[in-house]
Write a protein that holds these residues in place. Structure first.
Motif: not given
Length: 295
Positions: A65-66, A69, A72-73, A75
């Motif tokens: 997830v990190a 994020m 990409s704008r 995720p």
């Protein structure tokens, strides 16, 4: 003197940056898991289940997830979790898993009988020791014969493990290596090798490698991470339930008993698996093109 970077150089630098973020956050997660494990202790089924829960969250889910994020704008699009899949694709994938069982078990049996040259005896001893530790941990993790034990094992080993591993190895790692779609096959198989090696079960390396590649192609063909997550969970739940049934009723493991197949059955399994793969690819690509047409 100015430096002129080609688009390929820029793409490679971006890939390396994303890989660094992914594995750096995984190492941080590993340290967090280590601290939590030291505080809580190990050895019991409850503690091992908690440790596995922490591992899935901090070493797999949060790094994926990190990375998404920070890369990409969008995720959710980066991880391919913004789109679903069709029931037809799922049914064909599940059917493929079923018809491939004799072939899978043949590969499992072959892998288990592999041995290294005498010059690598120390390496083989280390591999066997790691395999025994992994099997012992799995036995403790999925211990118990009650229905609540089965439910907890399904949630942790079946569902959460499938979600966390697919997010990390397919949604993040494979997507980073795949880039704009070039060299997709190499990305799929590289992620599958790392996925299998990470489990430290060398006498199950090749079956897990094939399984990881299958999940990778599911993502590539369908464009949805939820399809490999669901199929991965289905596979894990079958293993968990079979193991629990064998312990509760003191019978042979169902999946292992299916491994005693004749050559004819194994060959038939290979043919049916290949046919199901071709069908699955067609179904997934049809679904993917239909979704793109609606966007």
């Amino acid at each position: 003197m100015s430096l002129n970077f080609t688009p390929e150089d820029q793409q490679r630098a971006l890939m390396m940056k994303r890989l660094f973020i992914l594995f750096a956050t995984m190492v941080i997660g590993l340290l967090i898991v280590g601290v939590l494990t030291m505080i809580l202790g190990t050895g019991t089924t409850k503690m091992l289940r908690l440790s596995t829960l922490f591992q899935d969250i901090f070493m797999f889910i949060l790094p994926a997830v990190a990375t998404a994020m920070l890369s990409s704008r969008l995720p959710a699009n980066f991880l391919c979790i913004s789109k679903g899949f069709t029931l037809q694709a799922l049914l064909v994938a599940v059917l493929l898993m079923i018809v491939s069982v004799p072939f899978q078990n043949a590969v499992i049996h072959w892998n288990e009988t592999l041995s290294l040259p005498e010059s690598m005896a120390s390496v083989e001893a280390w591999m066997k020791a790691a395999e025994e530790r992994a099997q012992q941990n799995i036995g403790v993790l999925m211990g118990g014969t009650s229905v609540p034990d089965l439910i907890v094992s399904i949630l942790i080993v079946g569902v959460l493990a499938a979600l966390s591993e697919e997010l990390f190895f397919r949604g993040a790692l494979q997507r980073i290596l795949q880039g704009n779609g070039a060299k997709a096959h190499m990305a799929i198989w590289t992620a599958a090798v790392i996925f299998s090696a990470f489990h430290l079960q060398f006498y199950g390396f090749f079956p897990r490698l094939l399984l990881g590649a299958f999940f990778g192609y599911l993502l590539w063909w369908s464009g949805s991470l939820w399809l490999p997550v669901t199929v991965h969970a289905f596979n894990n739940i079958i293993v968990v339930t079979s193991d629990w049934h064998a312990r509760r009723y003191a019978t042979d493991n169902i999946s292992e008993s299916l491994g005693n197949s004749s050559i004819a059955v194994i060959l038939l399994s290979v043919v049916l698996t290949a046919a199901a793969l071709v069908t699955l690819r067609r179904v997934c690509l049809s679904q993917k093109s239909g979704q793109q047409g609606q966007d």
